[in-house]
Design an enzyme around this catalytic site. Structure first.
Site, PDB file in Angstrom:
ATOM      1  CG  HIS A 192      -2.017   1.030   0.937  1.00  0.00           C
ATOM      2  ND1 HIS A 192      -1.853   2.239   1.850  1.00  0.00           N
ATOM      3  CD2 HIS A 192      -2.973   1.105   0.325  1.00  0.00           C
ATOM      4  CE1 HIS A 192      -3.211   3.133   1.433  1.00  0.00           C
ATOM      5  NE2 HIS A 192      -3.823   2.227   0.538  1.00  0.00           N
ATOM      6  CG  HIS A 216      -5.387   6.448  -2.977  1.00  0.00           C
ATOM      7  ND1 HIS A 216      -4.080   5.878  -2.658  1.00  0.00           N
ATOM      8  CD2 HIS A 216      -6.174   5.649  -2.077  1.00  0.00           C
ATOM      9  CE1 HIS A 216      -4.215   4.901  -1.860  1.00  0.00           C
ATOM     10  NE2 HIS A 216      -5.528   4.958  -1.431  1.00  0.00           N
ATOM     11  CG  HIS A 225      -7.859   0.016  -2.056  1.00  0.00           C
ATOM     12  ND1 HIS A 225      -7.967   1.264  -2.884  1.00  0.00           N
ATOM     13  CD2 HIS A 225      -7.054   0.253  -1.311  1.00  0.00           C
ATOM     14  CE1 HIS A 225      -6.888   1.993  -2.501  1.00  0.00           C
ATOM     15  NE2 HIS A 225      -6.337   1.482  -1.350  1.00  0.00           N
ATOM     16  CG  HIS A 354     -11.987   4.973   1.629  1.00  0.00           C
ATOM     17  ND1 HIS A 354     -11.222   5.867   1.019  1.00  0.00           N
ATOM     18  CD2 HIS A 354     -10.963   4.028   2.107  1.00  0.00           C
ATOM     19  CE1 HIS A 354      -9.681   5.806   1.120  1.00  0.00           C
ATOM     20  NE2 HIS A 354      -9.573   4.621   1.593  1.00  0.00           N
ATOM     21  CG  HIS A 358      -7.907   5.677   5.641  1.00  0.00           C
ATOM     22  ND1 HIS A 358      -6.851   4.844   5.739  1.00  0.00           N
ATOM     23  CD2 HIS A 358      -8.887   5.363   4.666  1.00  0.00           C
ATOM     24  CE1 HIS A 358      -6.767   4.012   4.915  1.00  0.00           C
ATOM     25  NE2 HIS A 358      -7.990   4.145   4.164  1.00  0.00           N
ATOM     26  CG  PHE A 379      -3.179   6.851   1.715  1.00  0.00           C
ATOM     27  CD1 PHE A 379      -4.025   6.216   2.370  1.00  0.00           C
ATOM     28  CD2 PHE A 379      -3.546   7.872   0.744  1.00  0.00           C
ATOM     29  CE1 PHE A 379      -5.523   6.458   1.894  1.00  0.00           C
ATOM     30  CE2 PHE A 379      -4.948   8.100   0.449  1.00  0.00           C
ATOM     31  CZ  PHE A 379      -6.085   7.454   1.093  1.00  0.00           C
ATOM     32  CG  HIS A 392      -9.626  -0.487   1.824  1.00  0.00           C
ATOM     33  ND1 HIS A 392     -10.009   0.075   0.573  1.00  0.00           N
ATOM     34  CD2 HIS A 392      -8.899   0.428   2.655  1.00  0.00           C
ATOM     35  CE1 HIS A 392      -9.519   1.381   0.779  1.00  0.00           C
ATOM     36  NE2 HIS A 392      -8.775   1.667   1.767  1.00  0.00           N
TER      37      HIS A 392
HETATM   38 CU1  C2O Z   1      -5.384   2.901  -0.269  1.00  0.00          CU
HETATM   39 CU2  C2O Z   1      -8.035   3.271   2.146  1.00  0.00          CU
HETATM   40  O1  C2O Z   1      -6.566   3.573   1.079  1.00  0.00           O
END
Ligand code: C2O
Length: 611
Positions: A192, A216, A225, A354, A358, A379, A392
């Site tokens: 990631h 992203h 993802h 989303h 985070h 990230f 995710h």
């Molecule tokens: Cu690549 Cu929730 O992020």
């Protein structure tokens, strides 16, 4: 050259000399302020695509004349060159057909940044290399194995002890693998980091150019993802010798799922307090362990609202991103991003929906010692928290739900054929395509069914509504923009058409477009948008005036000033204007409420379009 080995034969299409530009849309790429370069062009299939050209008058260096630090080439910054121009030039040369992305150059992955310009002492590098192990041989195309055993992903708040035991065992096994095993939990987290903090790049050998890759804020968000979770799950299952093992999903779109799932929250194993819990992570916001209610409208500080209000807000928030602002393919999945484009272009509603998890889960930032929202809130580190994959899985599930509600994936060949690199559960380096992940049946998994309470949580209109826009003395767009969000911004936006018929509305959606939002990429940014609202408090998402949210999760790119520019933030107005009894009005009052780092956000223009 190194990248030749990793570029599959026959991938690169022949160079084209044409470089037509026509103005249908424009995007500004990251660069020094005032030194952006505008991109615009028409794709043959009618989709908007990019074709960069310099927008200022500095001289354009030819690509052959320049040898630059790679990162400068990618990010177009600093150095003695008019670097933004340089990138514009390089991209213009390369970007003449809609090309899919090849998987990244694997021998060419470099250090990632958390913040700052790599050419200044202020830059902060990720303190370890987050490139996955480089394969000795070229990756092979991945063939999805046929399986009769379905993996059923359960809702995390509903799992039983047997499942928790298995899940903990799998995660522990991944953490116990040798550090250089690509299946090791932390190597998986690195995937990631490298894909999302600009460790990876792709090359066009024919042009001798290469580009930074970012998954992203563009149409790769969902497919990247999905594949990432696919391999993570297969690895976990392999290590516990259970091909039916499936990741749980954090069902935060239903009230029962709106806390951190309990099994992640205890330092000791929830099954045996004499053992530690591999699902636990100390790098989480200390105030957001159960029973704290997840706040999808989290602004980086507690709202102080009653929990029930937060639950209602959440449901309406999900409704806006899953329905109102997901009115077509691009609005949900993100804007197209072709091989040759230098930067992400527009964040889809699926990604905006989303982002809050985070930020809500990561530790608050500190300056002494410097911390950056680890783990989930940045990230580069997000993959180091098990919650990432559970979060995710829910995003992935909501993609399926959106399709079932009538959404449609891109048909665009460049998207379908784009490639990504992963290590599979047997430690084979493989590359996959976007098109191969579009059918979860084929990938062998499905989700435990659950309620969709947000479908019934459409924000509610007042019984009677004042004529808010007509009575407002807010400035016009020309007088209010460009605007910095250092305060609440109110503006009257003129509607090119009003009182459209049902048929017209069906054919084309009325959309509020925010043009060229510029913000720091390495910070958490958020602002909310309300339409024809009498006040400017901006706390209730369950009233019809709430239209949408823009946010960005920090991820460094090592670029000058770490600023980024997106053109693609749009809000669907259709239902909202009907609910607000404003469909016959010539103007709407748009209220933009900064929620975090507003003083560092500028917006060039706001307008209404029909798409
Ligand atoms: Cu690549 Cu929730 O992020």
């Amino acid at each position: 050259m190194a990248f030749l080995a990793s570029t599959p034969p026959g991938f690169i299409s022949p160079p084209s000399t044409s470089n037509k530009k026509s103005l249908t849309s424009q995007v500004l790429l990251n660069g020094k302020r005032g030194q952006h370069f505008k991109i615009s062009c028409n794709a043959p299939n009618g989709e908007t695509r990019s074709n960069p050209s310099p927008s200022n008058s500095q001289s354009v260096e030819t690509s052959s004349a320049i040898k630059l630090d790679r990162r400068n080439v990618l990010l177009g910054l600093g150095g003695a060159y008019g670097a933004a121009n340089l990138i514009g030039d390089k991209l213009a040369l390369a970007d003449s057909t809609n090309k899919p992305f090849p998987y990244p150059n694997l021998t060419d992955c470099t250090v990632s940044y958390i913040t700052g310009d790599p050419n200044t002492p202020n830059s902060v590098q990720v303190p370890y290399t987050c490139c996955p192990p480089t394969p000795a041989d070229s990756p092979q195309p991945f063939k999805i194995p046929h399986t009769d055993q379905k993996r059923i992903r359960p809702a995390a708040h509903l799992v039983d002890d047997k499942y928790i035991e298995k899940y903990m065992r799998a995660i522990q096994a991944m953490k116990d693998l040798p550090q250089d095993d690509p299946r090791n939990f932390y190597q998986q987290a690195n995937i990631h980091c490298a894909y999302c903090n600009y460790g990876h790049r792709v090359s066009d050998p024919e042009k001798g150019t290469d580009y930074l890759l970012q998954v992203h804020s563009n149409w790769f968000f969902l497919p990247f993802h999905r594949w990432y979770l696919y391999f993570f799950e297969k690895i976990a299952g392999e290590l516990i010798d259970d091909p039916t093992f499936a990741l749980p999903y954090w069902n935060w779109d239903t009230p029962c799922g709106m806390t951190m799932p309990f099994m992640f929250s205890t330092e000791k194993s929830p099954l045996d307090p004499s053992k530690s819990n591999p699902l636990y992570n100390p790098k989480r916001h200390p105030d957001h362990f159960p029973p704290a209610v997840f706040d999808l409208n989290y602004r980086g500080a507690a709202s102080g609202l009653p929990d029930l209000t937060t639950v209602c807000n959440n449901l309406s928030f999900v409704y806006r991103e899953m329905v109102t602002n997901a009115y077509d393919t691009q609005s949900f999945l993100g804007t197209p991003y072709y091989f040759g484009d230098a930067a992400p272009r527009g964040t889809g509603a699926s990604e905006l929906l989303h982002n809050p998890a985070h930020i809500w889960m990561g530790k608050p930032r500190t300056t002494d010692p410097p911390t950056y929202g680890e783990d989930m809130g940045n990230f580069y580190s997000a993959g180091k928290d098990c919650l990432f994959y559970v979060h995710h899985a829910n995003v992935d599930r909501l993609w399926r739900v959106w399709l079932e509600q009538g959404g449609q994936n891109f048909q665009n060949q460049a998207w379908l054929d784009s490639q990504l690199f992963f290590w599979d559960e047997k430690k084979n380096p493989v590359y996959v395509t976007v098109k191969d992940c579009l059918d979860e049946e084929k990938l062998g998994y499905t989700y435990q069914p659950t309620e969709l309470p947000w479908l019934k949580a459409k924000p509610i209109p007042k019984l009677e509504k004042e004529d808010v826009a007509a009575n407002s003395n807010a400035p016009s767009v020309a007088n209010a923009f460009p605007a910095t969000l250092d305060k609440v911004v109110k503006v009257l936006v003129q509607r090119p058409k009003k009182s459209r018929s049902k048929a017209q509305k069906k054919k084309k959606k009325e959309v509020l477009v925010f043009e060229d939002i510029e913000y720091p990429m390495d910070e958490f940014v958020k602002f909310d948008v309300f339409i024809n609202d009498e006040d400017e408090v901006g706390e209730l998402m369950s009233k019809a005036e709430f239209a949408g949210t823009f946010s960005s999760v920090p991820h460094g790119h090592g670029g000058d000033e770490d600023r980024v520019l997106l053109s693609g933030f749009k809000i669907g107005l259709g239902d909202i204007l009907e609910d607000l009894q404003a469909d016959d009005d010539e103007y709407i009052l748009v209220t933009i409420i900064p929620k975090n780092a507003g003083e560092k956000v500028t917006i060039d223009n706001v307008r209404i379009e029909f798409s």
